[in-house]
Each structure stands twice: as C-alpha cells, then as structure tokens.
Design a protein around this motif. Structure first.
Motif, PDB file in Angstrom:
ATOM      1  N   ARG A 181      19.623   4.009   5.117  1.00 45.15           N
ATOM      2  CA  ARG A 181      18.791   4.850   4.242  1.00 45.15           C
ATOM      3  C   ARG A 181      17.303   4.586   4.511  1.00 45.15           C
ATOM      4  N   ALA A 182      16.974   3.328   4.719  1.00 43.53           N
ATOM      5  CA  ALA A 182      15.570   2.974   4.971  1.00 43.53           C
ATOM      6  C   ALA A 182      15.103   3.423   6.348  1.00 43.53           C
ATOM      7  N   MET A 183      16.030   3.671   7.270  1.00 40.92           N
ATOM      8  CA  MET A 183      15.665   4.147   8.605  1.00 40.92           C
ATOM      9  C   MET A 183      15.393   5.643   8.618  1.00 40.92           C
ATOM     10  N   ASN A 184      15.829   6.340   7.604  1.00 35.51           N
ATOM     11  CA  ASN A 184      15.715   7.792   7.574  1.00 35.51           C
ATOM     12  C   ASN A 184      14.253   8.233   7.482  1.00 35.51           C
ATOM     13  N   HIS A 185      13.852   9.025   8.431  1.00 38.60           N
ATOM     14  CA  HIS A 185      12.451   9.454   8.517  1.00 38.60           C
ATOM     15  C   HIS A 185      12.032  10.304   7.320  1.00 38.60           C
ATOM     16  N   GLN A 186      12.948  11.076   6.796  1.00 36.52           N
ATOM     17  CA  GLN A 186      12.612  11.964   5.680  1.00 36.52           C
ATOM     18  C   GLN A 186      12.622  11.219   4.349  1.00 36.52           C
ATOM     19  N   ALA A 187      13.591  10.303   4.183  1.00 39.21           N
ATOM     20  CA  ALA A 187      13.693   9.583   2.912  1.00 39.21           C
ATOM     21  C   ALA A 187      12.662   8.473   2.807  1.00 39.21           C
ATOM     22  N   GLU A 188      12.273   7.886   3.923  1.00 41.15           N
ATOM     23  CA  GLU A 188      11.342   6.766   3.900  1.00 41.15           C
ATOM     24  C   GLU A 188      10.117   7.114   4.745  1.00 41.15           C
ATOM     25  N   LYS A 189       8.983   7.239   4.095  1.00 40.81           N
ATOM     26  CA  LYS A 189       7.762   7.666   4.767  1.00 40.81           C
ATOM     27  C   LYS A 189       7.032   6.522   5.468  1.00 40.81           C
ATOM     28  N   SER A 190       7.268   5.283   5.025  1.00 41.94           N
ATOM     29  CA  SER A 190       6.541   4.145   5.589  1.00 41.94           C
ATOM     30  C   SER A 190       7.145   3.745   6.942  1.00 41.94           C
ATOM     31  N   SER A 191       6.324   3.767   7.985  1.00 44.93           N
ATOM     32  CA  SER A 191       6.819   3.376   9.308  1.00 44.93           C
ATOM     33  C   SER A 191       7.117   1.875   9.366  1.00 44.93           C
ATOM     34  N   GLU A 192       6.383   1.058   8.571  1.00 46.23           N
ATOM     35  CA  GLU A 192       6.657  -0.386   8.539  1.00 46.23           C
ATOM     36  C   GLU A 192       8.047  -0.660   7.971  1.00 46.23           C
ATOM     37  N   VAL A 193       8.426   0.094   6.947  1.00 42.49           N
ATOM     38  CA  VAL A 193       9.756  -0.074   6.355  1.00 42.49           C
ATOM     39  C   VAL A 193      10.824   0.369   7.348  1.00 42.49           C
ATOM     40  N   ARG A 194      10.619   1.501   8.016  1.00 44.92           N
ATOM     41  CA  ARG A 194      11.613   1.994   8.980  1.00 44.92           C
ATOM     42  C   ARG A 194      11.780   1.004  10.140  1.00 44.92           C
ATOM     43  N   LEU A 195      10.664   0.418  10.584  1.00 46.22           N
ATOM     44  CA  LEU A 195      10.736  -0.568  11.662  1.00 46.22           C
ATOM     45  C   LEU A 195      11.531  -1.796  11.218  1.00 46.22           C
ATOM     46  N   ALA A 196      11.262  -2.281  10.018  1.00 46.30           N
ATOM     47  CA  ALA A 196      11.995  -3.441   9.504  1.00 46.30           C
ATOM     48  C   ALA A 196      13.478  -3.119   9.360  1.00 46.30           C
ATOM     49  N   ALA A 197      13.790  -1.875   8.984  1.00 46.47           N
ATOM     50  CA  ALA A 197      15.186  -1.479   8.831  1.00 46.47           C
ATOM     51  C   ALA A 197      15.915  -1.489  10.173  1.00 46.47           C
ATOM     52  N   VAL A 198      15.270  -0.974  11.232  1.00 49.34           N
ATOM     53  CA  VAL A 198      15.900  -0.950  12.554  1.00 49.34           C
ATOM     54  C   VAL A 198      16.124  -2.378  13.057  1.00 49.34           C
ATOM     55  N   LYS A 199      15.150  -3.262  12.845  1.00 45.98           N
ATOM     56  CA  LYS A 199      15.306  -4.657  13.257  1.00 45.98           C
ATOM     57  C   LYS A 199      16.436  -5.336  12.487  1.00 45.98           C
TER      58      LYS A 199
END
Length: 843
Positions: A181-199
């Motif tokens: 859910r945190a990796m989703n570009h539409q649901a999560e706008k923060s790129s820092e959060v998306r990066l942490a989610a992928v890691k």
C-alpha cells in the motif's frame, strides 16, 4: 534516570581533554548502573528538546550496547539485555517506538536500527509480541505523517533483515499489505515513504510465500514493476530492481509470466540516454542474475540428470534476445569516457557475455549486425566497442556461427588507433584461449586463416608496448592449444597439427623478443615483460622437437637469451625499481633457458646444450648470489635441468658449481637441485662427494634448513647407492636419530616438528631404496621402525606427517619383499651347493 545531555555534548567536543573526560564519565555511568544508563540513552534519543547531535550519539551508543563486532561480544550483550528488569526494557522499547515519529531524521534512523536489533533478540522468545502490530498501527494511523511512515517502514526493513526469525502467515500478510500500500504511487504521495516501502519489501520477500501463492506473487510483482516505472524517482527504481534481482536469484522459474513487463521496465531504465547510472547498473545486474541462474540450472541438470526436475528456462530466451539490442545500445552510449560510464559499459559487456552463454547461436546475428555497423566507422571508440562485443560472445555460440570473427579481428590488428589494435589482439587471445585446441573436432580457424594469424601476431608483437603485451597473451594461448601428448604410434594427426606452428616459429620468437627488448642504456628502465617471456616459454615447450625448423629456431634462440641474461647480470641497478626489474628479468630469463634446456637436452640436438653448458652454468651461478629468493630458486632449478641434460659429463663443470656451493646459498629449491645433480652424475660424482656432504653436514646446524637437508640425504642415497652406504650411511643414521630427538617437538614448535619429521621420512625412504646390502638395510629399517613408533604416539603430529610415515612404510614393504626374494635365492643356492657336495661324497 541521569541527565546525560551535557556529557554527550562534551563527548563530541573538538578539545581532546574535554572529549576524553566525557567518554570516561559515560563509561562510569554504564558500569555503575547499566539499566539506568540504557534507559537514559533511550530517553535522550526520544527527547525533542535534546540537540540532534546528542540524540544521534545516544542512538549509536544504545545500538552498540546491543550489537557487537564479534559473535562472542554479541552473546554477552544479548545476555546482558535479557538480564535487565522487564519494566526497564518496556520503557526503552516504548521510547524507541515514540522516536519513530520524531522530527529528527538521524534519531528516527537510529531508532529503526535498534528496533530491528531488539526484534532479533526478543522475537524468538516472544517477549515483544506486539511489535509488528504497533508498527502496522503506525502505517494505518489516520493522518500519520510521512516521516512516521518512512521510519516505520525502515524499522520493518531491519526487523525482517534477519532470515532466521519466524513469523506466522497472518503477520507476513499484514506486513505485505502495509508495504505494498505504501508503494502505491497514487495512495502515497511521499517519495521517501515509497522508497522505504520498496526497501522493506526486499527483506519481507524472504518470508513471503512467493513460490506457491499465486495471489501473493502477483501482488508483489505488480507493486515492484510499478515502482520501476520511468516516472518514479531514480532511488525508487533502483530499489525496485534490487527486489527483482533478489527474486531472480531465488525464484527464477516463477518469473515467466512477468518477463514482458520486466523487459519493458528495462527499456525505460536504460532509456535513449542510457539511464541513471545506479538504476542502469541494477537493471543490468537483474538480467545477469537471470542468465547466471539459467546457466547454473543447466549445469546441475547435466551433473544430476535424474535428480533435477525436467523444467527448463526456455521462457527466458525470447526476452534475452530482445535484451541484446538494449545492451548494445547501452554500450554505444557509454564508451568508457568517464568512470561512471565505464561502470555501466563493463556491466553491460559482462551481461552480454552471460546472455551469449545462455542463448548460444541466437546472439550471433544480433551482435554481428551491431559489430558490422560500428567496426569501420570513423570514431575509434565505436570500433573498439565493436571488437569488445566480439570478445564477450565467444563462449555460447557454435564455432560455425562465429567463423567471421577471425577475419574481422585480423582487419582491426591493422587499425590506425593503438587502443583498437590492442583490443583486437586481446580478443584474438581470448579466441585462442577458449576455442583453439587440436583436441576439438572442429577448429576455430581454417588452414587458410592460419598464415594470416601468424603474420599478424609476428608483426604486432613489435608494436607499441600497450599492443605487444596483448599480442604476447595471444601467442601464449595459441601455443598452449598445442599442449598435447604426442606418442610415436597414436597421435599422428596431433603431431601434424603441432608441426603447423614450426614454419612460423622464427617470426613469433622474433616478435616476443622484440616485445621484451632491453634498453641497452637503461636495461631496467621498464618492468620485465612477463607476458612476453611467458609466451616464449610456452612456445618452446610445445614446439615439435622432431621438426627441423622448430629445432633450428630454438637453437638460435638459446644464445640470444644467454646474451640477454649476461647483459642483465653485468648492468648495475641503482634505484629500488631497477633492482626489482633486474630480479624479475633474471628469474624470467632463467625460466626461458630452463624450457630450452629441457626441450633440446633429451633430443638429438642435446650436444648444443652441452656445448653451451659451462657458460650457462656460470650465469646461473651468478644469479644464485643475488638477493632475490625467486630468482635464486629459478636459477637452482635450471642448474638441475642442465645437469640432467648433460648427464655424467656434468662432472667437468662441477668446479664452476662448487665455487657457489655453500650453506649461505642453501634453500629448499637449491637443495632439490643438489639431489638432481647427484642423480644426473651417479657414481661419477665421487670426486666431489666428500666436500658436498661436508657442506650439507655444516648446514644441519641451521634449523630452518635441517628438514630439507635430511630429505636431500635420501635423494643422494638413492642416486649413488653403494658409495653412500660405504662412506656416509653411519654418519647420516646418527643425524637422523638426533633429528628425532623429542626436544624438536615441543608445543611451541609444532609446525617445525612436522616439517622435520617429513624430512626424516623422505631420508629413510631414499636410503632404504638406495642401499644394496641387506644387513645395512635391516639396521636402517630398525631405526625407521623406532622413529615411526615415536611418531605414532605423538597426538599433536600433523596430517602431512602421517601421510609421509605411511608412504615410507609402504615403500619399505616393496624393498623388504625384494630382500626376502634375494635371501631365499641365496639360501636355495647354498642348499643346492651342499646337496651337490654330499652327492659327490656318496659316489
């Protein structure tokens, strides 16, 4: 709870006195009350009022209190944590969870790391059961700040870093839901959060049921492929390809449905401009991993055909064929102009080589189209890249498909640019290394190609050093291809193939000598050309000694190398670099002469070696006096080869050798050469024996030489037999008994004791095989048995000693058998003689 903020601040003061005093106070606090100290650190870490640098240091100290550098430190620190009051531990854990929402990035990062460490300690014993629930609560919290989510995902990354932990299915699914859910570009706008989610997903993957749960796998792959899209930040795309690489290394068979999508992401990642370096490198690593896994699977199936399932990876062939143009495009865009581009270039080259091994012949038309379009263009970098492509696709395709390669390389050996010529020579060397052998049913080059190849090598060997070095490597692999045993009855075809080198031997030798030419004014101005001399040795070694052209070329070579060695010996080396180069040259030139002596010495042309023997021996003896052990050892080995080639007549040259025969020159290799000389001369060495044995006895006073000298006694006994038995046996038996003295085998001398015992075993082995008198032999055998009994009782002996003892007993068994047969024959003759006399008396 102590207020440690001032102390932490002083511990980072540039004033050395203030800093050391603060460090001492922190140590005192820890030793006085560890529980209170750790609690104070956690409070400092979570306090928004404390300076960021103090919070950062508090996090570092707290983490180091839970994790040491070594396993024994870790065990102690875990035990200390487990012994803390549960209430204190709960307060520390609560502070860590609170810190995840801090505004200070360094504090959040430290807290995430410490939570991961505590998860490793507490999860197995289920003492922090609500950890994952609390972290997932942070992710589900309405209006949670991006910083809290980012730190929570980082904590999950560290929690799932330890693969030995176990979590139930529901927990894993809950974590996967939150991460995806945190990796989703539409649901999560923060790129820092998306990066942490992928890691975080990279580590959670290990615990997911990726192989067997189709829904789980589809969700994960969809999320990763979305994260690798072109419109994402470079860091996120890089992390996504890291995930893909991890999946490829563990679940290659499950990737089939996603190959088209991953290839599309690859096209976007490499891009028309070559892509961002980190993303491009990880993208290439993903495909290299796929190729590596396919190659390994095929190798396993070859070795264990009945044990490995029949499933194959044919589904990778089409996407890999489509990948080849992308890799070639990447090579064109990154032609080694700077370090970053060199990294991408080399990665793409390596990946292309793996693709060639994976899809075989299918790579050739794709690659050749690129090569033919670039190999004649004006830009020399493009021509060099085209040749590099030829070099990396040699292992997979068939020889028939690669037939045009030789002609293309020959053309580029004449290229106007030095780097292109060098790359062409290097690639030709790789062709010869991988594809040139008389043992192959089909040869890489035709009979028509061969003269052109030899002419190109002979000419380019005289090119600039950057090119000639690569040419020397090519000649080395060319010669090594002829390294086959040629018997007089069987291998006539191989003998004929080996002879094809003979007409070109003179030109090749000239090229190699030119590549290693000495500057007469400053012979040591440049480092010794090891590649040229190595190739020269290989050419001499594989040449057909029964071919007149080859023999003449080697006979002409011998004085040329002797003159070069003489020049090196006479020239003075002043600087340290010059001395190093001189020593290298001495060693290499001795190696070349060693090869020549062995090739000519046992042939019909051995007289050429004998004619030059005194001059060569004097040169080698001069090398023995240099201060380089490698050069001295090479000279000693070559002296041994010279003695074998000359045979008993080497006695005429012994006065030269004995001038350089002294204990100070002894080394294991030198002593090995002494044994070779005794074997070569046999009984003819008698005039020199007493002096040589006296020097060996003198050398026994030096402990580091004793094992090798004792072994040398065995070789001498084996070489001169009866002479040794009559003149030296008693003295050597005494030395062997002395060497078996327990004082040499103390606990602090185990290694030396093992070496000494091996030397004793070798001595007994040679003596028992060399002496002829059975009575003397039985005395030596009794000494051996006594020695073996002492060795068997020593539990600290090395394995090598045991092997040596078993070997000498085994050899003694054969010797004793021959003695028994001799005794029986002698007894039978005696009985027959007595019977004959009695028969005459009765008549």
């Amino acid at each position: 709870m102590d207020n440690i903020t001032p102390i932490l601040k002083d511990a980072q003061d540039p004033d050395n006195n203030i800093r050391l005093a603060a460090e001492g106070k922190l140590k005192q606090l820890q030793e006085r009350n560890r529980s209170n100290f750790l609690l104070s650190l956690s409070a400092e870490l979570s306090s928004e009022a404390s300076p960021p640098e103090c919070r950062c240091l508090a996090g570092i100290i707290l983490k180091n209190s839970l994790e040491g550098k070594y396993s024994e430190d870790n065990s102690l620190l875990i035990k200390q944590w487990n012994n803390l009051d549960p209430c204190i531990k709960s307060q520390i854990k609560e502070s860590l969870l609170i810190t995840l929402g801090s505004s200070a990035p360094q504090a959040r990062h430290a807290s995430s790391q410490i939570i991961g460490r505590l998860a490793y300690i507490e999860t197995p014993s289920e003492r922090w059961q609500d950890l994952i629930g609390r972290l997932l609560g942070n992710m589900a919290q309405q209006g949670a700040s991006p910083t809290l989510k980012q730190a929570t995902l980082e904590a999950l990354e560290y929690v799932f870093e330890e693969e030995n932990l176990w979590f139930d299915k529901d927990t894993i699914n809950g974590v996967l839901d939150a991460v995806i859910r945190a990796m989703n570009h539409q649901a999560e706008k923060s790129s820092e959060v998306r990066l942490a989610a992928v890691k975080a997903l990279r580590n959670v993957l290990t615990f997911a049921n990726f192989a067997n749960d189709d829904d789980c796998r589809n969700r994960i792959m969809t999320a990763i492929c979305d994260a690798a899209k072109h419109d994402e930040a470079a860091e996120i795309k890089h992390a996504a390809f890291v995930c893909l690489t991890a999946i490829a290394s563990n679940y290659i068979m499950e990737l089939e449905p996603y190959m088209e999508t991953t290839l599309s992401r690859t096209t976007e990642a490499l891009g028309l401009e070559g892509g961002v370096e980190t993303v491009a490198l990880e993208c290439i690593e993903f495909w290299s991993t796929i190729c590596g896994e396919v190659i390994e699977l095929r190798e396993r199936k070859k070795r264990f055909a009945h044990a490995i399932p029949s499933a194959d990876c044919h589904f990778t062939e089409k996407p890999l064929c489509l990948l080849v143009p992308l890799l070639l495009q990447t090579l064109s865009l990154h032609q080694e102009r700077d370090v970053d581009e060199l990294n991408i270039f080399m990665s793409a080259v390596a990946c292309l080589g793996l693709v060639a091994r994976t899809i075989g012949d299918a790579v050739v038309p794709l690659a050749m189209q690129f090569v033919e379009g670039n190999i004649k263009v004006a830009d020399w970098r493009s021509r060099k890249t085209a040749i590099s492509v030829l070099g990396v696709m040699l292992e997979g395709p068939s020889i028939e498909k690669l037939a045009p390669v030789v002609g293309l390389l020959m053309d580029r050996m004449e290229d106007p640019h030095m780097e292109v010529r060098g790359t062409a020579a290097c690639t030709l060397g790789r062709v010869l290394e991988l594809r040139h052998s008389p043992a192959l049913d089909k040869r890489f080059f035709t009979n028509e190609d061969f003269p052109r190849i030899m002419a190109a090598l002979s000419k380019s060997g005289k090119d600039v050093p950057e090119v000639s070095k690569e040419v020397c490597g090519a000649i080395y692999f060319l010669a090594r291809g002829y390294d086959v045993a040629i018997s007089s009855e069987v291998d006539h075809s191989k003998k004929r193939i080996s002879s094809e080198l003979s007409p070109f031997l003179g030109g090749v030798i000239d090229a190699l000598l030119s590549a290693s030419e000495l500057d007469m004014k400053t012979p040591f101005g440049l480092p010794a050309s090891a590649s040229a001399y190595g190739a020269l040795i290989e050419v001499v070694r594989v040449s057909n000694i029964w071919d007149l052209k080859a023999v003449l070329a080697i006979i002409v070579l011998m004085p040329r190398i002797m003159r070069r060695l003489n020049t090196v010996l006479d020239a003075k080396a002043i600087s340290s670099d010059d001395k190093t180069n001189k020593h290298d040259l001495q060693a290499l030139l001795c190696d070349v002469l060693h090869a020549i002596i062995e090739k000519l010495g046992n042939s019909l042309h051995g007289d050429k070696v004998r004619e030059s023997a005194p001059f060569m021996l004097l040169q080698f003896c001069r090398v023995l006096t240099c201060d380089c052990s490698t050069a001295r050892d090479k000279a000693a080995l070559t002296i041994g080869a010279l003695a074998r080639a000359v045979g008993p007549k080497f006695l005429d040259f012994m006065p030269i050798f004995l001038q350089y025969y002294s204990v100070k020159l002894f080394s294991p290799i030198y002593l090995e050469a002494i044994g070779t000389i005794f074997h070569a001369l046999g009984d003819e060495i008698l005039p020199c024996c007493d002096h040589m044995m006296d020097v060996l006895y003198e050398g026994l006073s030096q402990p580091e030489l004793k094992p090798q000298i004792l072994a040398c006694f065995g070789e001498i006994a084996l070489a001169i037999g009866k002479i040794f038995e009559e003149k030296y046996l008693q003295a050597v038996r005494k030395e062997l008994k002395e060497a078996a003295n327990p004082r040499y085998y103390d606990e602090d001398k185990v290694d030396y004791g093992n070496q000494l015992r091996q030397g004793i075993c070798k001595a007994y082995s040679g003596i028992l095989r060399g002496i002829k008198d059975r009575k003397s032999g039985l005395k030596v055998a009794a000494d051996l048995v006594e020695f073996i009994e002492a060795v068997s009782e020593d539990k600290s002996r090395g394995t090598s000693v045991t092997y040596a003892a078993v070997d000498v007993l085994d050899q003694f068994g054969f010797t004793a058998e021959s003695w028994k047969e001799g005794l029986i024959s002698e007894l039978w003759r005696h009985v027959c003689c007595r019977c004959s006399k009695l028969d005459k008396l009765h008549r």
